[in-house]
Design a protein around this motif. Structure first.
Motif, PDB file in Angstrom:
ATOM      1  N   SER A 120      47.949  17.945 -35.366  1.00 49.52           N
ATOM      2  CA  SER A 120      46.796  18.084 -34.473  1.00 49.52           C
ATOM      3  C   SER A 120      47.253  17.855 -33.039  1.00 49.52           C
ATOM      4  O   SER A 120      47.682  16.757 -32.680  1.00 49.52           O
ATOM      5  CB  SER A 120      45.709  17.080 -34.855  1.00 49.52           C
ATOM      6  N   LEU A 121      47.175  18.907 -32.202  1.00 52.85           N
ATOM      7  CA  LEU A 121      47.579  18.844 -30.802  1.00 52.85           C
ATOM      8  C   LEU A 121      46.490  19.504 -29.950  1.00 52.85           C
ATOM      9  O   LEU A 121      45.447  19.910 -30.477  1.00 52.85           O
ATOM     10  CB  LEU A 121      48.927  19.549 -30.616  1.00 52.85           C
ATOM     11  N   ILE A 122      46.749  19.653 -28.664  1.00 50.06           N
ATOM     12  CA  ILE A 122      45.822  20.372 -27.781  1.00 50.06           C
ATOM     13  C   ILE A 122      46.606  21.414 -26.993  1.00 50.06           C
ATOM     14  O   ILE A 122      47.808  21.261 -26.735  1.00 50.06           O
ATOM     15  CB  ILE A 122      45.093  19.416 -26.803  1.00 50.06           C
ATOM     16  N   ASP A 123      45.917  22.510 -26.603  1.00 50.71           N
ATOM     17  CA  ASP A 123      46.572  23.552 -25.821  1.00 50.71           C
ATOM     18  C   ASP A 123      46.446  23.245 -24.331  1.00 50.71           C
ATOM     19  O   ASP A 123      45.956  22.182 -23.930  1.00 50.71           O
ATOM     20  CB  ASP A 123      46.004  24.929 -26.169  1.00 50.71           C
ATOM     21  N   THR A 124      46.856  24.180 -23.489  1.00 49.08           N
ATOM     22  CA  THR A 124      46.861  23.951 -22.036  1.00 49.08           C
ATOM     23  C   THR A 124      45.452  23.918 -21.448  1.00 49.08           C
ATOM     24  O   THR A 124      45.274  23.539 -20.288  1.00 49.08           O
ATOM     25  CB  THR A 124      47.691  25.039 -21.334  1.00 49.08           C
ATOM     26  N   LYS A 125      44.455  24.294 -22.217  1.00 52.09           N
ATOM     27  CA  LYS A 125      43.056  24.228 -21.768  1.00 52.09           C
ATOM     28  C   LYS A 125      42.360  22.990 -22.314  1.00 52.09           C
ATOM     29  O   LYS A 125      41.157  22.808 -22.108  1.00 52.09           O
ATOM     30  CB  LYS A 125      42.300  25.488 -22.220  1.00 52.09           C
ATOM     31  N   GLY A 126      43.131  22.156 -23.009  1.00 54.30           N
ATOM     32  CA  GLY A 126      42.561  20.943 -23.578  1.00 54.30           C
ATOM     33  C   GLY A 126      41.834  21.163 -24.887  1.00 54.30           C
ATOM     34  O   GLY A 126      41.185  20.248 -25.403  1.00 54.30           O
ATOM     35  N   GLN A 127      41.940  22.380 -25.468  1.00 59.74           N
ATOM     36  CA  GLN A 127      41.268  22.692 -26.730  1.00 59.74           C
ATOM     37  C   GLN A 127      42.142  22.294 -27.925  1.00 59.74           C
ATOM     38  O   GLN A 127      43.366  22.423 -27.879  1.00 59.74           O
ATOM     39  CB  GLN A 127      40.950  24.179 -26.803  1.00 59.74           C
ATOM     40  N   PRO A 128      41.531  21.803 -29.003  1.00 67.04           N
ATOM     41  CA  PRO A 128      42.302  21.416 -30.195  1.00 67.04           C
ATOM     42  C   PRO A 128      43.059  22.603 -30.788  1.00 67.04           C
ATOM     43  O   PRO A 128      42.553  23.728 -30.834  1.00 67.04           O
ATOM     44  CB  PRO A 128      41.220  20.910 -31.165  1.00 67.04           C
ATOM     45  N   PHE A 129      44.258  22.319 -31.231  1.00 66.45           N
ATOM     46  CA  PHE A 129      45.076  23.328 -31.902  1.00 66.45           C
ATOM     47  C   PHE A 129      45.766  22.624 -33.065  1.00 66.45           C
ATOM     48  O   PHE A 129      46.536  21.688 -32.870  1.00 66.45           O
ATOM     49  CB  PHE A 129      46.104  23.924 -30.945  1.00 66.45           C
ATOM     50  N   THR A 130      45.472  23.082 -34.291  1.00 66.15           N
ATOM     51  CA  THR A 130      46.034  22.438 -35.483  1.00 66.15           C
ATOM     52  C   THR A 130      46.790  23.456 -36.333  1.00 66.15           C
ATOM     53  O   THR A 130      46.879  24.642 -35.981  1.00 66.15           O
ATOM     54  CB  THR A 130      44.924  21.796 -36.334  1.00 66.15           C
ATOM     55  N   HIS A 131      47.277  22.981 -37.459  1.00 63.80           N
ATOM     56  CA  HIS A 131      47.996  23.851 -38.399  1.00 63.80           C
ATOM     57  C   HIS A 131      47.085  24.965 -38.922  1.00 63.80           C
ATOM     58  O   HIS A 131      47.569  26.016 -39.352  1.00 63.80           O
ATOM     59  CB  HIS A 131      48.530  23.020 -39.569  1.00 63.80           C
ATOM     60  N   LYS A 132      45.783  24.738 -38.871  1.00 64.63           N
ATOM     61  CA  LYS A 132      44.850  25.765 -39.342  1.00 64.63           C
ATOM     62  C   LYS A 132      44.839  26.993 -38.436  1.00 64.63           C
ATOM     63  O   LYS A 132      44.447  28.085 -38.879  1.00 64.63           O
ATOM     64  CB  LYS A 132      43.442  25.184 -39.446  1.00 64.63           C
ATOM     65  N   ASN A 133      45.266  26.824 -37.184  1.00 64.81           N
ATOM     66  CA  ASN A 133      45.329  27.963 -36.268  1.00 64.81           C
ATOM     67  C   ASN A 133      46.484  28.912 -36.606  1.00 64.81           C
ATOM     68  O   ASN A 133      46.567  30.014 -36.051  1.00 64.81           O
ATOM     69  CB  ASN A 133      45.487  27.476 -34.828  1.00 64.81           C
ATOM     70  N   LEU A 134      47.348  28.488 -37.505  1.00 66.31           N
ATOM     71  CA  LEU A 134      48.442  29.358 -37.956  1.00 66.31           C
ATOM     72  C   LEU A 134      47.988  30.306 -39.056  1.00 66.31           C
ATOM     73  O   LEU A 134      48.660  31.297 -39.347  1.00 66.31           O
ATOM     74  CB  LEU A 134      49.628  28.524 -38.466  1.00 66.31           C
ATOM     75  N   VAL A 135      46.845  29.997 -39.653  1.00 66.27           N
ATOM     76  CA  VAL A 135      46.329  30.785 -40.779  1.00 66.27           C
ATOM     77  C   VAL A 135      45.391  31.876 -40.260  1.00 66.27           C
ATOM     78  O   VAL A 135      44.507  31.601 -39.441  1.00 66.27           O
ATOM     79  CB  VAL A 135      45.587  29.890 -41.786  1.00 66.27           C
ATOM     80  N   ASN A 136      45.583  33.100 -40.731  1.00 65.77           N
ATOM     81  CA  ASN A 136      44.724  34.217 -40.322  1.00 65.77           C
ATOM     82  C   ASN A 136      44.745  35.301 -41.379  1.00 65.77           C
ATOM     83  O   ASN A 136      45.632  35.327 -42.251  1.00 65.77           O
ATOM     84  CB  ASN A 136      45.174  34.781 -38.961  1.00 65.77           C
ATOM     85  N   ASP A 137      43.786  36.191 -41.304  1.00 66.17           N
ATOM     86  CA  ASP A 137      43.682  37.293 -42.261  1.00 66.17           C
ATOM     87  C   ASP A 137      44.326  38.583 -41.743  1.00 66.17           C
ATOM     88  O   ASP A 137      44.258  39.616 -42.410  1.00 66.17           O
ATOM     89  CB  ASP A 137      42.207  37.574 -42.586  1.00 66.17           C
ATOM     90  N   ASN A 138      44.911  38.521 -40.573  1.00 67.84           N
ATOM     91  CA  ASN A 138      45.511  39.716 -39.959  1.00 67.84           C
ATOM     92  C   ASN A 138      47.004  39.846 -40.246  1.00 67.84           C
ATOM     93  O   ASN A 138      47.670  40.716 -39.679  1.00 67.84           O
ATOM     94  CB  ASN A 138      45.291  39.687 -38.445  1.00 67.84           C
ATOM     95  N   LYS A 139      47.511  38.962 -41.109  1.00 69.45           N
ATOM     96  CA  LYS A 139      48.943  38.940 -41.433  1.00 69.45           C
ATOM     97  C   LYS A 139      49.801  38.771 -40.180  1.00 69.45           C
ATOM     98  O   LYS A 139      50.897  39.315 -40.086  1.00 69.45           O
ATOM     99  CB  LYS A 139      49.348  40.206 -42.204  1.00 69.45           C
ATOM    100  N   LYS A 140      49.272  38.025 -39.210  1.00 72.42           N
ATOM    101  CA  LYS A 140      50.019  37.754 -37.978  1.00 72.42           C
ATOM    102  C   LYS A 140      50.879  36.509 -38.172  1.00 72.42           C
ATOM    103  O   LYS A 140      50.359  35.428 -38.460  1.00 72.42           O
ATOM    104  CB  LYS A 140      49.071  37.559 -36.794  1.00 72.42           C
ATOM    105  N   PHE A 141      52.173  36.670 -37.997  1.00 68.67           N
ATOM    106  CA  PHE A 141      53.100  35.550 -38.122  1.00 68.67           C
ATOM    107  C   PHE A 141      53.116  34.746 -36.825  1.00 68.67           C
ATOM    108  O   PHE A 141      52.772  35.261 -35.760  1.00 68.67           O
ATOM    109  CB  PHE A 141      54.507  36.055 -38.423  1.00 68.67           C
ATOM    110  N   SER A 142      53.519  33.488 -36.939  1.00 68.21           N
ATOM    111  CA  SER A 142      53.683  32.622 -35.769  1.00 68.21           C
ATOM    112  C   SER A 142      55.152  32.267 -35.615  1.00 68.21           C
ATOM    113  O   SER A 142      55.899  32.235 -36.603  1.00 68.21           O
ATOM    114  CB  SER A 142      52.850  31.343 -35.913  1.00 68.21           C
ATOM    115  N   ILE A 143      55.575  32.023 -34.387  1.00 70.30           N
ATOM    116  CA  ILE A 143      56.938  31.575 -34.122  1.00 70.30           C
ATOM    117  C   ILE A 143      56.844  30.372 -33.179  1.00 70.30           C
ATOM    118  O   ILE A 143      56.247  30.455 -32.106  1.00 70.30           O
ATOM    119  CB  ILE A 143      57.805  32.708 -33.526  1.00 70.30           C
ATOM    120  N   ILE A 144      57.404  29.230 -33.608  1.00 66.41           N
ATOM    121  CA  ILE A 144      57.238  27.952 -32.910  1.00 66.41           C
ATOM    122  C   ILE A 144      58.571  27.480 -32.334  1.00 66.41           C
ATOM    123  O   ILE A 144      59.597  27.521 -33.023  1.00 66.41           O
ATOM    124  CB  ILE A 144      56.676  26.888 -33.866  1.00 66.41           C
TER     125      ILE A 144
END
Length: 297
Positions: free
Chosen positions: A120-144
């Motif tokens: 659980s972290l926050i982005d540059t706008k102060g909005q929460p960003f968690t591991h759940k933001n890596l999950v999507n139905d568009n088959k979009k991969f993430s690179i960290i």
């Protein structure tokens, strides 16, 4: 006496000749006449097959039928080659996908991934960003990527490489979710991270948080980082950290790493292979229960 016998013989010859001539004349008259073109004939006789001229419509029809059979045979052979080639290509491609999937599965433990997990972290706008933001139905991969804004050379070089990879992937219509996570939360506030990332690719999402939140995330991804001991307020320092890109699939699962030694082109090829081989979990489970389950063991 002799003259009478000769006369009789002569008369018999004349009579026989006359009869023969009469019979021949009758037979000649009995020969059927071939009807002329345009004449009315109720029952015209067909010409024998041997009298059909070579090259007539009948022979042409037979030749055309033979040609059609030969053409159909060639089409069948061509179709067989195409189907055989297509099946071979499909099996070879599917075999490679299965190999990559098995390799990915071997990097995960039973029930819990070796790399990755809840954070659980926050982005540059102060909005929460968690591991759940890596999950999507568009088959979009993430690179960290894990780094810090005061890094003098390694982080800028790697982020430049990340930008090159993203642009190259876009040429193949592949969209990624690039993420930068700081290893130096004491100095890297959301505002500083946002300003730092302006020099790199605009799609990169910057994340930060408290020291414990960042440490927990680094621990989940097996990222090593450390700061010098006894740091005085305002003192400059360097953070020692691991240098890897972590590739995550659209289900938030770890699939591969890209090291510092890899070029942008090599990184792109790795990502493409992983995306091409990706099979959703539900489909993987269904395949194991199908008739072709032996292929996926």
């Amino acid at each position: 006496m002799l003259s009478r016998i000769a006369f009789r013989s002569t008369r018999k010859s004349v009579v026989y000749s006359a009869r023969s001539f009469g019979i021949s004349l009758r037979r000649f008259n009995e020969i059927p006449k071939i009807p002329q073109s345009g004449s009315d004939s109720s029952n015209p006789k067909k010409r024998p097959l041997s009298r059909v001229a070579i090259g007539s419509s009948d022979s042409g029809k037979k030749y055309a039928e033979n040609s059609s059979i030969e053409f159909a045979s060639w089409k069948a052979v061509l179709l067989l080659l195409v189907l055989g080639g297509g099946a071979t290509y499909w099996f070879s491609k599917e075999k490679e996908r299965i190999r990559i999937q098995k390799e990915v599965d071997s990097k995960r433990s039973i029930g819990k991934p070796l790399i990755g997990g809840p954070f659980s972290l926050i982005d540059t706008k102060g909005q929460p960003f968690t591991h759940k933001n890596l999950v999507n139905d568009n088959k979009k991969f993430s690179i960290i990527y894990f780094g810090f804004t005061h890094c003098p050379d390694v982080c800028p070089d790697e982020l430049d490489k990340l930008g090159d990879m993203l642009e190259e992937l876009k040429k193949s219509k592949i969209e990624m979710q690039p993420i930068f996570i700081t290893c130096d939360p004491a100095r890297d506030s959301p505002e500083i991270v946002e300003q730092y990332l302006e020099d790199f690719h605009p799609d990169i999402i910057g994340l930060t948080g408290t020291y414990d939140e960042v440490k927990n995330c680094c621990k989940k991804y097996r990222v090593y980082f450390s700061t010098p001991a006894d740091i005085k307020p305002g003192q400059d320092y360097l953070v020692d950290h691991s240098i890897f890109f972590y590739v995550m699939d659209s289900e938030g699962q770890f699939v591969d790493v890209i090291g510092r030694e890899a070029t942008a082109a090599e990184g792109v090829e790795k990502i493409k292979k992983q995306i091409d081989a990706f099979i959703p979990k539900e489909e993987r489970e269904a395949r194991k229960k199908s008739k072709l389950s032996f292929l996926y063991k």
